[in-house]
Design an enzyme around this catalytic site. Structure first.
Site: not given
Ligand code: PSU
Ligand code: MN
Length: 317
Positions: A30, A164
């Site tokens: 990604e 996380k």
């Molecule tokens: N975990 C990380 N860094 C990130 C993300 C997750 O350590 O940048 C990103 C991933 O791309 C994940 C997104 O899909 O955050 C989730 O965002 P949201 O909670 O807005 O869906």
């Protein structure tokens, strides 16, 4: 394989295209982690190293992003570098992908959007750091990452280091179970919590080898069970920050986001950068280590997947 309409919107890197043609193992990666997840220059360095690790483990990396409205499956070195400092790069989830393409914008793909693009290109496995999940305080905010629904609908296996602990982990696992997403602990009985190798939560399925994961993927396909699956690979213990230590920082970060009224897609990037600052860079070092660890495992599973149909149990005659 993509149909022609979708394929016209993809720019598949020649090396990735060759690997697809030859049925070689490929791992999607990604790009939100580059643009919104880590600071420069560690973001670019890590993205490069992660691609190298996928290669060392016998697979072809394909970092996914949208540049000028084109969906890139595999980036040129110069594109990857550019993404590391570029401004005006949208964070793209399922809801934003068509908009970024139709208006010819730049965008980094989240887990959800990367799964969609990988599937369009015919790639079955993808490595990331952590997935989005159910946020703490969901009863007020209704903030549930689109990553979870994507895992339920798009047939791509995602290798991550768990979710996380800034999220509500028990509810994240409940939601995945409800939506029928297999969650596999790799060599662990406990769901890993991103910076921490373990949480208190039991993981629904445990598997101990890349071959066993590949067998599960084959079997799921044979049963025509749609949707993806999640492999939770604990951060190596030397690199982890134990959950008790991390808890205090996380409380502060969540409180701060709340007080500043940060909502929607800004929440995750805010929490991540706040934590990098408050842990004096330690959370970033852990983040880098776990992404590399996941890239290696994803490549090994991709190689296993390509060793032909594994021994899916046959009906006894
Ligand atoms: N975990 C990380 N860094 C990130 C993300 C997750 O350590 O940048 C990103 C991933 O791309 C994940 C997104 O899909 O955050 C989730 O965002 P949201 O909670 O807005 O869906
Ligand atoms: Mn969200």
């Amino acid at each position: 394989m993509p149909d022609d309409h979708a394929k016209a919107l993809l720019d598949i890197h020649p090396a990735v295209e060759a690997a697809l043609q030859q049925n070689k193992p490929i791992v999607a990666l990604e790009s939100t982690i580059i643009t919104h997840g880590m600071p420069f220059p560690q973001n670019v360095e890590t993205a490069r190293q992660v691609e190298a690790i996928v290669r060392e483990n016998g697979a072809m990396p394909a970092t996914v992003a949208v540049i000028g409205g084109r969906i890139k499956i595999g980036l040129q070195a110069s594109e990857l570098e550019w993404l590391g400092t570029a401004k005006d790069v949208l964070k793209l989830s399922r809801a934003d992908l068509a908009f970024a393409v139709s208006t010819r914008r730049h965008g980094a793909t989240t887990v959800a959007a990367t799964m969609i693009c990988a599937h369009l290109a015919g790639i079955r496995i993808f490595a990331t750091g952590g997935i989005g999940g159910v946020h703490r305080g969901v009863e007020h905010s209704m903030d549930i990452s689109a990553d979870l629904d994507e895992l339920a609908r798009t047939p791509v296996a995602v290798v991550c280091a768990g979710a996380k602990a800034i999220l509500d982990l028990p509810r994240t696992l409940e939601y995945l179970e409800t939506r029928g997403v297999p969650v596999i602990g790799y060599r662990t009985d406990r769901f890993p919590a991103f910076w921490s190798a373990t949480s208190e939560l039991p993981v629904p399925i445990r598997l101990d080898t890349p071959d066993a994961i590949a067998d599960l993927i084959h079997t799921k396909e044979a049963l025509a069970l749609t949707g993806g699956l999640l492999v939770a690979n604990p951060v190596p213990s030397l690199d982890e920050i134990p959950s008790a230590e991390m808890a205090r920082f996380i409380e502060n970060a969540v409180e701060k986001a709340d007080r500043r009224g940060i909502i929607g897609k800004a929440v995750t990037p805010f929490l991540l950068s706040y934590l990098v600052e408050k842990t004096g860079g330690r959370s970033l070092r852990t983040n880098i280590a776990l992404v590399k660890n996941n890239a290696a495992l994803a490549a090994q599973v991709a190689v296993s997947l390509r060793r032909g149909t594994a021994d899916v149990p046959q009906t006894r005659s």
